[in-house]
Scaffold this motif. Structure first.
Motif, mmCIF file in Angstrom:
data_model
loop_
_atom_site.group_PDB
_atom_site.id
_atom_site.type_symbol
_atom_site.label_atom_id
_atom_site.label_comp_id
_atom_site.label_asym_id
_atom_site.label_seq_id
_atom_site.Cartn_x
_atom_site.Cartn_y
_atom_site.Cartn_z
ATOM 1 N N LEU A 44 0.836 -1.204 0.000
ATOM 2 C CA LEU A 44 0.000 0.000 0.000
ATOM 3 C C LEU A 44 0.867 1.248 0.000
ATOM 4 C CD1 LEU A 44 -2.853 1.231 0.215
ATOM 5 C CD2 LEU A 44 -2.546 1.212 2.681
ATOM 6 N N ARG A 45 1.902 1.252 0.810
ATOM 7 C CA ARG A 45 2.805 2.412 0.869
ATOM 8 C C ARG A 45 3.485 2.641 -0.477
ATOM 9 N NH1 ARG A 45 6.894 1.695 5.504
ATOM 10 N NH2 ARG A 45 7.626 3.673 4.699
ATOM 11 N N PHE A 46 3.894 1.542 -1.120
ATOM 12 C CA PHE A 46 4.546 1.648 -2.425
ATOM 13 C C PHE A 46 3.583 2.199 -3.465
ATOM 14 C CE2 PHE A 46 6.044 -0.194 -6.455
ATOM 15 C CZ PHE A 46 7.320 0.341 -6.468
ATOM 16 N N CYS A 47 2.345 1.667 -3.473
ATOM 17 C CA CYS A 47 1.328 2.158 -4.412
ATOM 18 C C CYS A 47 1.041 3.634 -4.175
ATOM 19 C CB CYS A 47 0.022 1.377 -4.256
ATOM 20 S SG CYS A 47 0.062 -0.256 -4.967
ATOM 21 N N GLY B 45 0.195 8.595 -5.883
ATOM 22 C CA GLY B 45 -0.037 9.946 -5.390
ATOM 23 C C GLY B 45 -1.145 10.138 -4.383
ATOM 24 N N SER B 46 -2.050 9.171 -4.223
ATOM 25 C CA SER B 46 -3.107 9.357 -3.226
ATOM 26 C C SER B 46 -3.443 8.027 -2.563
ATOM 27 C CB SER B 46 -4.365 9.966 -3.839
ATOM 28 O OG SER B 46 -5.167 8.989 -4.423
ATOM 29 N N HIS B 47 -3.943 8.139 -1.344
ATOM 30 C CA HIS B 47 -4.276 6.950 -0.555
ATOM 31 C C HIS B 47 -5.422 6.175 -1.200
ATOM 32 C CE1 HIS B 47 -4.430 4.572 3.086
ATOM 33 N NE2 HIS B 47 -5.728 4.737 3.139
ATOM 34 N N LYS B 48 -6.406 6.900 -1.695
ATOM 35 C CA LYS B 48 -7.585 6.266 -2.287
ATOM 36 C C LYS B 48 -7.212 5.451 -3.532
ATOM 37 C CE LYS B 48 -12.333 7.746 -2.953
ATOM 38 N NZ LYS B 48 -13.217 8.894 -3.100
ATOM 39 N N ARG B 49 -6.393 6.045 -4.392
ATOM 40 C CA ARG B 49 -5.949 5.338 -5.603
ATOM 41 C C ARG B 49 -5.102 4.131 -5.249
ATOM 42 N NH1 ARG B 49 -3.994 10.555 -9.100
ATOM 43 N NH2 ARG B 49 -6.062 11.335 -9.617
ATOM 44 N N ALA B 50 -4.272 4.298 -4.211
ATOM 45 C CA ALA B 50 -3.399 3.191 -3.786
ATOM 46 C C ALA B 50 -4.218 2.018 -3.271
ATOM 47 C CB ALA B 50 -2.432 3.678 -2.719
ATOM 48 N N LEU B 51 -5.267 2.307 -2.486
ATOM 49 C CA LEU B 51 -6.128 1.237 -1.980
ATOM 50 C C LEU B 51 -6.783 0.479 -3.133
ATOM 51 C CD1 LEU B 51 -7.911 2.969 1.022
ATOM 52 C CD2 LEU B 51 -6.365 1.032 1.132
ATOM 53 N N ALA B 52 -7.281 1.231 -4.127
ATOM 54 C CA ALA B 52 -7.951 0.603 -5.271
ATOM 55 C C ALA B 52 -6.973 -0.264 -6.065
ATOM 56 C CB ALA B 52 -8.566 1.671 -6.166
ATOM 57 N N LYS B 53 -5.764 0.244 -6.288
ATOM 58 C CA LYS B 53 -4.757 -0.493 -7.058
ATOM 59 C C LYS B 53 -4.322 -1.749 -6.320
ATOM 60 C CE LYS B 53 -3.046 0.414 -10.450
ATOM 61 N NZ LYS B 53 -3.347 -0.065 -11.834
ATOM 62 N N ARG B 54 -4.106 -1.631 -5.001
ATOM 63 C CA ARG B 54 -3.701 -2.800 -4.216
ATOM 64 C C ARG B 54 -4.781 -3.870 -4.261
ATOM 65 N NH1 ARG B 54 -3.009 -2.758 2.242
ATOM 66 N NH2 ARG B 54 -5.244 -2.519 2.033
#
Length: 125
Positions: free
Chosen positions: A88-91, A96-105
């Motif tokens: 999640l941290r890497f994503c 660039g954003s927490h929301k996008r990172a959660l979705a990608k993970r």
């Protein structure tokens, strides 16, 4: 029992202001301090498009043909090693954003789950 804050009568930063909608007074000090401005009407944002069956199919085909980006491969590797928080941290850093990172993970986690659970026939390892 008083209505005052425990350390004094001032409001803490995280409490909502009751007079947030009050107009500015034009004076530099006080509760309604600030420069007097006229409110501008906000533009209507375009509505988010719905994922149709056609779009879903196209995305699936493109994902199958193009494969994963290099950073996505690294995230998949982290997820395989059960380092979800690190993934999640890497994503988050890449997207660039927490929301996008959660979705990608979550998207990549479904790929890992599919490969792990319903992998199919003979494995190459």
């Amino acid at each position: 029992q008083t209505d005052l804050a425990p350390l004094g009568c001032h409001r803490t930063n995280h409490e909502p202001r009751e007079d947030a909608t009050m107009p500015k007074s034009g004076i530099a000090a006080g509760l309604n301090s600030g420069h007097v401005v006229t409110e501008r009407a906000k533009r209507a944002r375009p509505q988010k498009a719905k994922m149709t069956r056609r779009k879903t199919l196209i995305k699936a085909v493109v994902r199958e043909v193009a494969g994963l980006a290099p950073y996505e491969k690294r995230v998949v590797e982290l997820l395989r090693n059960e380092l979800d928080k690190r993934a999640l941290r890497f994503c988050k850093r890449r997207l660039g954003s927490h929301k996008r990172a959660l979705a990608k993970r979550e998207e990549l986690a479904t790929i890992v789950r599919a490969a792990r659970g319903g992998g199919g026939g003979g494995g190459g390892n």
